[in-house]
Design a protein around this motif. Structure first.
Motif, PDB file in Angstrom:
ATOM      1  N   ALA B  58     -38.794  -1.444 -32.409  1.00 17.63           N
ATOM      2  CA  ALA B  58     -38.060  -0.276 -32.802  1.00 17.63           C
ATOM      3  C   ALA B  58     -38.216  -0.305 -34.375  1.00 17.63           C
ATOM      4  O   ALA B  58     -38.358   0.475 -35.229  1.00 17.63           O
ATOM      5  CB  ALA B  58     -36.703  -0.395 -32.527  1.00 17.63           C
ATOM      6  N   ALA B  59     -38.085  -1.717 -34.815  1.00 20.38           N
ATOM      7  CA  ALA B  59     -38.146  -1.923 -36.467  1.00 20.38           C
ATOM      8  C   ALA B  59     -39.346  -1.773 -36.964  1.00 20.38           C
ATOM      9  O   ALA B  59     -39.715  -1.156 -38.050  1.00 20.38           O
ATOM     10  CB  ALA B  59     -37.562  -3.312 -36.679  1.00 20.38           C
ATOM     11  N   ARG B 289     -38.682  12.875 -28.177  1.00 18.57           N
ATOM     12  CA  ARG B 289     -39.740  12.532 -28.807  1.00 18.57           C
ATOM     13  C   ARG B 289     -39.853  11.052 -29.441  1.00 18.57           C
ATOM     14  O   ARG B 289     -41.044  10.500 -29.623  1.00 18.57           O
ATOM     15  CB  ARG B 289     -39.808  13.570 -30.184  1.00 18.57           C
ATOM     16  CG  ARG B 289     -39.921  14.824 -29.898  1.00 18.57           C
ATOM     17  CD  ARG B 289     -40.042  15.747 -30.890  1.00 18.57           C
ATOM     18  NE  ARG B 289     -40.732  17.047 -30.591  1.00 18.57           N
ATOM     19  CZ  ARG B 289     -40.343  18.262 -31.137  1.00 18.57           C
ATOM     20  NH1 ARG B 289     -39.651  18.193 -32.415  1.00 18.57           N
ATOM     21  NH2 ARG B 289     -40.778  19.182 -30.691  1.00 18.57           N
ATOM     22  N   TYR B 290     -38.702  10.355 -29.849  1.00 20.39           N
ATOM     23  CA  TYR B 290     -38.801   9.105 -29.986  1.00 20.39           C
ATOM     24  C   TYR B 290     -39.185   8.133 -28.949  1.00 20.39           C
ATOM     25  O   TYR B 290     -40.034   7.148 -29.413  1.00 20.39           O
ATOM     26  CB  TYR B 290     -37.406   8.629 -30.621  1.00 20.39           C
ATOM     27  CG  TYR B 290     -37.199   7.013 -30.819  1.00 20.39           C
ATOM     28  CD1 TYR B 290     -36.741   6.127 -30.022  1.00 20.39           C
ATOM     29  CD2 TYR B 290     -37.960   6.718 -32.179  1.00 20.39           C
ATOM     30  CE1 TYR B 290     -36.495   4.709 -30.271  1.00 20.39           C
ATOM     31  CE2 TYR B 290     -37.812   5.167 -32.231  1.00 20.39           C
ATOM     32  CZ  TYR B 290     -37.316   4.437 -31.354  1.00 20.39           C
ATOM     33  OH  TYR B 290     -37.072   3.046 -31.629  1.00 20.39           O
ATOM     34  N   PHE B 291     -38.834   8.484 -27.840  1.00 17.33           N
ATOM     35  CA  PHE B 291     -39.330   7.539 -26.583  1.00 17.33           C
ATOM     36  C   PHE B 291     -40.820   7.862 -26.639  1.00 17.33           C
ATOM     37  O   PHE B 291     -41.397   6.910 -25.958  1.00 17.33           O
ATOM     38  CB  PHE B 291     -38.526   7.951 -25.458  1.00 17.33           C
ATOM     39  CG  PHE B 291     -37.086   7.427 -25.185  1.00 17.33           C
ATOM     40  CD1 PHE B 291     -36.555   7.370 -24.038  1.00 17.33           C
ATOM     41  CD2 PHE B 291     -36.818   6.502 -26.471  1.00 17.33           C
ATOM     42  CE1 PHE B 291     -35.366   6.819 -23.982  1.00 17.33           C
ATOM     43  CE2 PHE B 291     -35.360   5.989 -26.240  1.00 17.33           C
ATOM     44  CZ  PHE B 291     -34.707   6.057 -25.047  1.00 17.33           C
ATOM     45  N   ILE B 307     -32.235   2.780 -29.607  1.00 17.88           N
ATOM     46  CA  ILE B 307     -32.025   3.891 -30.101  1.00 17.88           C
ATOM     47  C   ILE B 307     -31.069   3.520 -31.455  1.00 17.88           C
ATOM     48  O   ILE B 307     -31.260   3.762 -32.565  1.00 17.88           O
ATOM     49  CB  ILE B 307     -31.364   4.846 -29.357  1.00 17.88           C
ATOM     50  CG1 ILE B 307     -32.207   5.291 -28.281  1.00 17.88           C
ATOM     51  CG2 ILE B 307     -30.638   6.005 -30.183  1.00 17.88           C
ATOM     52  CD1 ILE B 307     -31.533   6.284 -27.304  1.00 17.88           C
ATOM     53  N   GLY B 308     -30.105   2.461 -31.196  1.00 21.05           N
ATOM     54  CA  GLY B 308     -29.165   1.821 -32.156  1.00 21.05           C
ATOM     55  C   GLY B 308     -29.930   1.241 -33.098  1.00 21.05           C
ATOM     56  O   GLY B 308     -29.557   1.357 -34.412  1.00 21.05           O
ATOM     57  N   THR B 309     -30.978   0.328 -32.708  1.00 22.14           N
ATOM     58  CA  THR B 309     -31.551  -0.210 -33.652  1.00 22.14           C
ATOM     59  C   THR B 309     -32.313   0.527 -34.815  1.00 22.14           C
ATOM     60  O   THR B 309     -32.332   0.314 -35.841  1.00 22.14           O
ATOM     61  CB  THR B 309     -32.625  -1.281 -33.116  1.00 22.14           C
ATOM     62  OG1 THR B 309     -32.109  -2.016 -32.068  1.00 22.14           O
ATOM     63  CG2 THR B 309     -33.436  -2.105 -33.956  1.00 22.14           C
ATOM     64  N   ARG B 310     -32.907   1.645 -34.219  1.00 27.58           N
ATOM     65  CA  ARG B 310     -33.700   2.440 -35.045  1.00 27.58           C
ATOM     66  C   ARG B 310     -32.718   3.223 -36.015  1.00 27.58           C
ATOM     67  O   ARG B 310     -32.900   3.353 -37.281  1.00 27.58           O
ATOM     68  CB  ARG B 310     -34.186   3.579 -34.239  1.00 27.58           C
ATOM     69  CG  ARG B 310     -35.030   4.832 -34.944  1.00 27.58           C
ATOM     70  CD  ARG B 310     -36.177   4.422 -35.759  1.00 27.58           C
ATOM     71  NE  ARG B 310     -36.577   5.546 -36.539  1.00 27.58           N
ATOM     72  CZ  ARG B 310     -37.975   5.645 -36.716  1.00 27.58           C
ATOM     73  NH1 ARG B 310     -38.813   5.115 -35.798  1.00 27.58           N
ATOM     74  NH2 ARG B 310     -38.267   6.583 -37.449  1.00 27.58           N
ATOM     75  N   GLN B 311     -31.348   3.477 -35.363  1.00 32.19           N
ATOM     76  CA  GLN B 311     -30.496   4.334 -36.484  1.00 32.19           C
ATOM     77  C   GLN B 311     -30.033   3.329 -37.509  1.00 32.19           C
ATOM     78  O   GLN B 311     -30.009   3.510 -38.532  1.00 32.19           O
ATOM     79  CB  GLN B 311     -29.343   4.772 -35.647  1.00 32.19           C
ATOM     80  CG  GLN B 311     -29.593   5.950 -34.633  1.00 32.19           C
ATOM     81  CD  GLN B 311     -28.260   6.445 -34.057  1.00 32.19           C
ATOM     82  OE1 GLN B 311     -27.429   5.698 -33.372  1.00 32.19           O
ATOM     83  NE2 GLN B 311     -28.270   7.620 -34.086  1.00 32.19           N
ATOM     84  N   THR B 342     -29.318  10.306 -39.287  1.00 35.37           N
ATOM     85  CA  THR B 342     -30.440   9.398 -38.964  1.00 35.37           C
ATOM     86  C   THR B 342     -31.510  10.602 -38.009  1.00 35.37           C
ATOM     87  O   THR B 342     -30.962  11.724 -37.642  1.00 35.37           O
ATOM     88  CB  THR B 342     -30.127   8.152 -38.237  1.00 35.37           C
ATOM     89  OG1 THR B 342     -29.603   8.760 -36.912  1.00 35.37           O
ATOM     90  CG2 THR B 342     -29.087   7.527 -39.016  1.00 35.37           C
ATOM     91  N   SER B 343     -32.647   9.956 -37.824  1.00 32.80           N
ATOM     92  CA  SER B 343     -33.781  10.871 -37.107  1.00 32.80           C
ATOM     93  C   SER B 343     -32.958  10.779 -35.491  1.00 32.80           C
ATOM     94  O   SER B 343     -33.554  11.808 -34.674  1.00 32.80           O
ATOM     95  CB  SER B 343     -34.969  10.200 -37.253  1.00 32.80           C
ATOM     96  OG  SER B 343     -34.898   8.964 -36.389  1.00 32.80           O
TER      97      SER B 343
END
Lengths: 604, 370
Positions: B58-59, B289-291, B307-311, B342-343
Motif C-alpha cells: 500500500a505504501a 478503484r483502489y482495490f 485502506i488505513g495504511t493508504r490513508q 484522503t483519496s
C-alpha cells in the motif's frame, strides 16, 4: 565602406580561450566515453554473472519436480487401494503427504485420512470457494498434475495439493507441506552462499532458505534479473534473479549480494575514474605550461607594445626599447626579432625627422630673431632715403648713418650665428654673468618697443638682485629674456589701455635665481606644461619664442616654468638658473669648463 | 577566418554547468529532504508461512502514484511476541526514523505506547482499537475508531438481526483488544436487550477443530468471532460453526475483513457479515478503484487494513508537504484541521488524535470484484 553590424559588435576571441574550450570539450567527451564504455561493459558482465545464477535455480526446480512426480505416483498407487487398506496404510505410506483427505463431489472433506498436528481442516470442511477450488476443478477434468505452490489452508505453510480420483468415486486429496524443501533450500543456500526464496505468483515469499532474511515479498512486476531492482534489508542489498515458473506454481528467486557486484564495479570504475582524472590533470598542466610559455609571453609582448604606442602618442622622448618576451619558442623569437628590426627602423626614421624638424625650427627661429633688427634697418634706410631726397643729411650725418647700419647688420650676423649655435646645441662658453645686467640691457633695448605698444612695464627686485651671478652666455641669455619680454608686451598690448601691464621680477630662491615675466593677457590655453615646444599665449603666436627660450635654458642647465600670474591674471613665465659659486670673479672663463652639451653638427 | 566571441560559447557553457550543478544539488537536496516513514509489515502468522505484504505494498503503491512525495518508506516487521513491539520501534528510531505507520495489533500497540510519549517520534496506527490508546495527549494518532465505538456498533448490528443466543469466541492471542471489546459488546448488548450471550476464550492461532468444537456446543443463532489480525484461521472457525449451525449468522470484526478469511470460510461466507469503518467495495467507488489498482499492480486484493495504511501515508505526506518535518509540527498539522481529505475518505481527528466513524456492515464477499 560601412562595416557590417556584426563586424562592428564582435571582437576577436582569445586563442587561448578558444583552444582551452575545444580541448576541454574533447577531453571531457573522451572521459565520458571512457566512463560510459566501462559502465556498459560492467553492466554486461554483471548481467552475464546474474545469468549464470539462473542455472542454479534449475537445480532447485529439478529437485522439486522430482519430488512432485514421486508424490503423484505415490498418490496414484494409493488411490487404487481398497478403502479399508487406505485407512490402514495412510499413516505408513505416502510419507511426502502431511495431510490426506477423501472428498465428495462438493469438495467437502468426507474423511480425514492423514492430518498434520496443526491442521485446521476437519471433517466436513469444504474447499469450495477457496483458492484451491480451481485446481480441484481442473483435476476433475484432466486428472493430472498438482496445484501451484500456495498457502496451505491447514496451517498457512507453503503447500502443494494433489487430487486423484478413486475407483469407488470421490477423490483423494493430499497436501505436501514442503518442509523438506525448506531444508533443501537451507542446505543449498549454505553451500552456494546465496539466499534462495520460493515466491508465489503474487510475490509472497512462501519459503526462504534463511528465515532471518525476513523478506516478506518480492515484487515480480519490477525488472527481473537486470540488476536494476535491488532488495534492501538494512545492511544488505541484493539483486534478485527470478527464474520463470516451469510448472511448479512458484518462482525460484536467487538473491545475489550486490556488494560483490559493487566491489567489481568499483574495481573497474575506480581505475577508469583515476585515468580520466589523470587525463584531466595532464590537460590542465599542459594548458598551464602553454599559457606560461606561449600565451603569457604573447600577452606581455602585446602589453609592452601598447605601452610603447601610448608613450609615442604622448610624444615621449625616452628611448624606444622593448624587453624580450622570454619565450623559448622559435616562432616567438622570430616575432621578437622582426619587431626589434621594425622598432629600429622607426627609431632611425624618428631621428631623421627630428633632425629635419630641428633644421626647420632653426630657420624659423632665426627668421623670428632677425625680424626686429631687419625691421629697424629697413626703417632707418627708409628714413635716410627720405632725408637724402630732401637733402637734409650732411655728409657727416650720412657717414654716421652708414656706420650705424653697418653695426646693425653686424649685430644681425652675430644674432644669426648665435641662433645657429644655440639651436645646434653647440658648446656654449658659460662665464660668470650678473643676471641683472642682462635684464637691464634687454630692458634698455626694448624701451622703444615698450613705448610703441603703450604697455606699462614694471620691474621688481632688480636692485636687490644685484650681485647674483650665474654661469651664462650673456648674448644667448639676452636673446631669451628679450623673447619673453616681447611676448609679454605684445600680449598685454592686446588688452584695453587700462589693463596693459607687464611685470618683471628678479629674485633669489636658495641656490637659484628666478626671473619671472608676467603679463595681463589671457594666459596659456590648457596645460601650459604640456608640449611647450610650439606653444604661445598669443592668438597668432607660432611658439618659436618659447622654443628659443627653452633651448637656451637647456644650454644653461636652467628650467622653464609656465603658469598663470595671480597678480595680473595672465601668463607668467619664469626662468630658473642655478647660481654660480660665490665669490667668483666675473668673466673669468678659464675657470669654468665648457658644458657637456652634445657637439653641434657641421654647418651646411 | 577571423574568430569571433560566438565561436567560444563560454557563457552558455557556464550556464549549462550552473544548471547541471543546480540540478544535482536539487536532487541531492530532495534526496536528503526525504522523510523516512516506517511502514509495518504484519506479523508472520506461522513460522515459515507467507507474510502478507499488503501494508508495505500500500505504501509502495502510494509512492508510485505520487513520485513527488517526500516520504521514504522503511519496512518494519511486527513479530509475534508483543514484547518485541517497543524494541522494533526503538531500533528504527535509532536509525533516524521519526514517523511510523504502525500496523500493530493492540497487543503490541499498548506496550509500544511509551515510544510515542515524548515527541521524538510520531505514529499513525491503523490497526489497534484498544481503548487504552484513546484520549491521550501523546504522539500516537489512529485512523480507526477505538473498540468502544466499534463494539457498541457491532452490538447494535447484532441487535437488529433475528435470533436470541449468540456465541462469542474471543481470541486470547490479543487480549488487549478482545477482553475490553467483549466487555463493551456485552454491556451494549445487554443495554439493548433481546440477546443472550455466551462467550468462550479461544486461541485462534492454535485452533484445533477437534478440540475447539466443544466450545460450540449448544444452540446458537449467531456467532461473533471476536478476533483480528486478519488471521485466515478465522475462516476455518467460521466454517466449523456453520457446519454445526447452517442458518446462523456469523459476525466478524473489522480486523477480519480479508479475502484470505473468505477463502477459508467455505460455505460459511454466505452467512458471514463483516463490520467495518470502511464501506464495502461494492458500495464505494473510491475503495473499489483502489482495490482494482492494487490488484492490477500486485495480483491480489489487500486486506482492509491496507485502506488505513493508504490513508495514513497520505496524511503524513500532506503534513510534510505543508512544511511540517518534526513530530511536533506534524502533530500540530494533524490537529489543526477538523477534517483531512484522503483519496479513500475523510478523517476527522479529535483533540487526542482519535477518530469517530460510522460503521458499516456487509457480507464478507462484498469485497470481491463486482
Amino acid at each position: 565602406m560601412t562595416p557590417e553590424p556584426d563586424q562592428q559588435a564582435t571582437e576577436p576571441v582569445s586563442f587561448w580561450r578558444f583552444n582551452l574550450f575545444h580541448e576541454l570539450m574533447a577531453t571531457g567527451l573522451a572521459a565520458l566515453a571512457l566512463l560510459a564504455g566501462t559502465w556498459f561493459t560492467m553492466d554486461q558482465l554483471e548481467r552475464g554473472y546474474l545469468q549464470l545464477h539462473r542455472s542454479d535455480a534449475l537445480r532447485v526446480r529439478q529437485l522439486l519436480k522430482e519430488h512432485l512426480t514421486d508424490a503423484r505416483q505415490q498418490l496414484n498407487h494409493f488411490a487404487v487401494l481398497q478403502p479399508q487398506r487406505q485407512d490402514e496404510l495412510a499413516q505408513l505410506i505416502l510419507p511426502a503427504f502431511s495431510d490426506l483427505y477423501r472428498l465428495n463431489d462438493r469438495y467437502q472433506v468426507v474423511e480425514v485420512l492423514k492430518s498434520s498436528s496443526e491442521s485446521r481442516v476437519f471433517r466436513g470442511f469444504s474447499f469450495a470457494g477457496s483458492h484451491i477450488e480451481p485446481y480441484l476443478n481442473q483435476s476433475s477434468t484432466d486428472g493430472a498434475g498438482s496445484s501451484v505452490i500456495q498457502r496451505g489452508i491447514e496451517d498457512e505453510r507453503a503447500s502443494v495439493y494433489f487430487a486423484s480420483a478413486t475407483p469407488t468415486g470421490g477423490r483423494l486429496f493430499g497436501r505436501l507441506n514442503l518442509t523438506y524443501l525448506q531444508d533443501f533450500l537451507r542446505r543449498y543456500s549454505q553451500s552456494a552462499g546465496l539466499p534462495v526464496l520460493l515466491v508465489s505468483h503474487h510475490g509472497f515469499v512462501l519459503l526462504s532458505s534463511d528465515a532471518n532474511l525476513r523478506i516478506a515479498a518480492v515484487d515480480l512486476n519490477l525488472p527481473r534479473a537486470s540488476g536494476a531492482h535491488i532488495l534492501r534489508r538494512i545492511d544488505n542489498r541484493w539483486s534478485p534473479v527470478v527464474a520463470n515458473d516451469w510448472g511448479i506454481g512458484a518462482h525460484i528467486v536467487t538473491l545475489i549480494p550486490t556488494d560483490r557486484l559493487d566491489a567489481q564495479r568499483r574495481q573497474v570504475m575506480l581505475p577508469t575514474l583515476a585515468v580520466a582524472l589523470l587525463a584531466l590533470v595532464a590537460f590542465a598542466w599542459k594548458n598551464r605550461r602553454l599559457h606560461q610559455l606561449l600565451f603569457g609571453p604573447v600577452a606581455r609582448f602585446s602589453s609592452q607594445i601598447e605601452q610603447l604606442r601610448t608613450r609615442l602618442a604622448k610624444g615621449g622622448t625616452e628611448p624606444l626599447d622593448i624587453s624580450t618576451a622570454a619565450s623559448p619558442f622559435r616562432e616567438m623569437k622570430q616575432i621578437e626579432s622582426s619587431f626589434e628590426a621594425l622598432m629600429q627602423t622607426i627609431r632611425d626614421r624618428d631621428l631623421a625627422l627630428q633632425q629635419k624638424l630641428r633644421t626647420s625650427l632653426t630657420a624659423a627661429a632665426i627668421a623670428h630673431e632677425i625680424n626686429l633688427p631687419l625691421s629697424t634697418i629697413r626703417m632707418r634706410c627708409q628714413q635716410a632715403d627720405l632725408q637724402l631726397r630732401h637733402g637734409l643729411l650732411s655728409p657727416q650725418e650720412i657717414q654716421e648713418l652708414v656706420q650705424a647700419l653697418q653695426g646693425e647688420s653686424q649685430l644681425l650676423s652675430r644674432t644669426i650665428e648665435k641662433m645657429r649655435m644655440l639651436l645646434r646645441n653647440v658648446q656654449s662658453e658659460l662665464v660668470p654673468t650678473e643676471l641683472v645686467g642682462v635684464v637691464n640691457s634687454t630692458l634698455n633695448l626694448l624701451k622703444r618697443y615698450v613705448r610703441e605698444h603703450a604697455v606699462d612695464l614694471r620691474c621688481h627686485g632688480l636692485e636687490e638682485a644685484a650681485g647674483l651671478i650665474v654661469l651664462a652666455d650673456a648674448a644667448q641669455l639676452q636673446t631669451a629674456v628679450s623673447n619673453l619680454l616681447r611676448n609679454a608686451i605684445e600680449v598685454a598690448a592686446e588688452q584695453p589701455p587700462e589693463r596693459r601691464l607687464v611685470v618683471v621680477t628678479l629674485r633669489r630662491d636658495q641656490a637659484h635665481v628666478l626671473l619671472a615675466v608676467a603679463d595681463s593677457g589671457p594666459g596659456f590655453c590648457g596645460d601650459p606644461e604640456a608640449d611647450t615646444l610650439m606653444r604661445s599665449s598669443k592668438a597668432s603666436g607660432s611658439g618659436l619664442g618659447l622654443f628659443v627660450v627653452r633651448t637656451t635654458l637647456t644650454n644653461h642647465h636652467g628650467r622653464l616654468v609656465i603658469g598663470r600670474s595671480n597678480e595680473l591674471g595672465g601668463a607668467e613665465v619664469c626662468i630658473q638658473l642655478p647660481l654660480a659659486e660665490e665669490n667668483l670673479p666675473l668673466q673669468d672663463s678659464r675657470k669654468y669648463p665648457k658644458t657637456g652639451m652634445p657637439q653641434a653638427e657641421p654647418s651646411a | 577566418m577571423r574568430l569571433r566571441s560566438q565561436s567560444v560559447p563560454l557563457v552558455p557553457l557556464l550556464l549549462a554547468g550552473v544548471v547541471l550543478t543546480g540540478g544535482a544539488m536539487a536532487w541531492l537536496t530532495q534526496r536528503h529532504a526525504a522523510v523516512p516513514v516506517a511502514v509495518g509489515v504484519d506479523l508472520p502468522l506461522v513460522e515459515g508461512a507467507a507474510v502478507d505484504p499488503s501494508d508495505r505494498y500500500a505504501a509502495d503503491l502510494f509512492l508510485e502514484e505520487n513520485p513527488g512525495s517526500s516520504v521514504r518508506v522503511v519496512t518494519m516487521f511486527n513479530q509475534a511476541d508483543p514484547a518485541s513491539g517497543p524494541a522494533s520501534i526503538a531500533e528504527l528510531k535509532q536509525q533516524g526514523v521519526r514517523f511510523f505507520i504502525t500496523t500493530q495489533a493492540s497487543s503490541h500497540a499498548v506496550p509500544s505506547l511509551p515510544q510515542f510519549a515524548s515527541g521524538d517520534a510520531l505514529a499513525v496506527n491503523v490497526s489497534a482499537a484498544s481503548n487504552r490508546l484513546s484520549g491521550r495527549n501523546d504522539f500516537l494518532f489512529r485512523v480507526v475508531p477505538d473498540l468502544v465505538l466499534e463494539q457498541q456498533a457491532t452490538a447494535r448490528i447484532l441487535h437488529r438481526l433475528p435470533g436470541r443466543r449468540v456465541l462469542v469466541l474471543y481470541d486470547t492471542g490479543n487480549l488487549a483488544y478482545t477482553k475490553p471489546a467483549l466487555e463493551h459488546f456485552s454491556a451494549e448488548l445487554e443495554r439493548l436487550g433481546g440477546w443472550q450471550l455466551v462467550s468462550h476464550p479461544l486461541q485462534v492461532s492454535a485452533f484445533d477443530p477437534s478440540r475447539d468444537r466443544a466450545l460450540m456446543r449448544g444452540d446458537f443463532d449467531a456467532l461473533f468471532l471476536l478476533a483480528g489480525a486478519f488471521q485466515p484461521t478465522i475462516g476455518n472457525i467460521a466454517q466449523l460453526f456453520h457446519q454445526l449451525f447452517p442458518e446462523a449468522t456469523i459476525l466478524l470484526t473489522p480486523w477480519a475483513r480479508s479475502p484470505a478469511i473468505v477463502d477459508h470460510a467455505g460455505p460459511a461466507k454466505a452467512k458471514t457479515l463483516v463490520v467495518s469503518p470502511y464501506p464495502a467495495r461494492r458500495n464505494d467507488l473510491r475503495i473499489d478503484r483502489y482495490f482494482q489498482r492494487f490488484e492490477q499492480r500486485y495480483g491480489f486484493i489487500p486486506y482492509a487494513m491496507g485502506i488505513g495504511t493508504r490513508q495514513a501515508i497520505e496524511l503524513l505526506d500532506q503534513a510534510f508537504a505543508s512544511g511540517a518535518r518534526t513530530p511536533a509540527a506534524v502533530k500540530r498539522y494533524l490537529l489543526s484541521k477538523p477534517e483531512h481529505r484522503t483519496s479513500l475518505g475523510p478523517i476527522r481527528f479529535d483533540t487526542s488524535g482519535d477518530v469517530r466513524a460510522q460503521f458499516h456492515v456487509f457480507p464478507a464477499t462484498a469485497d470481491r470484484a463486482p
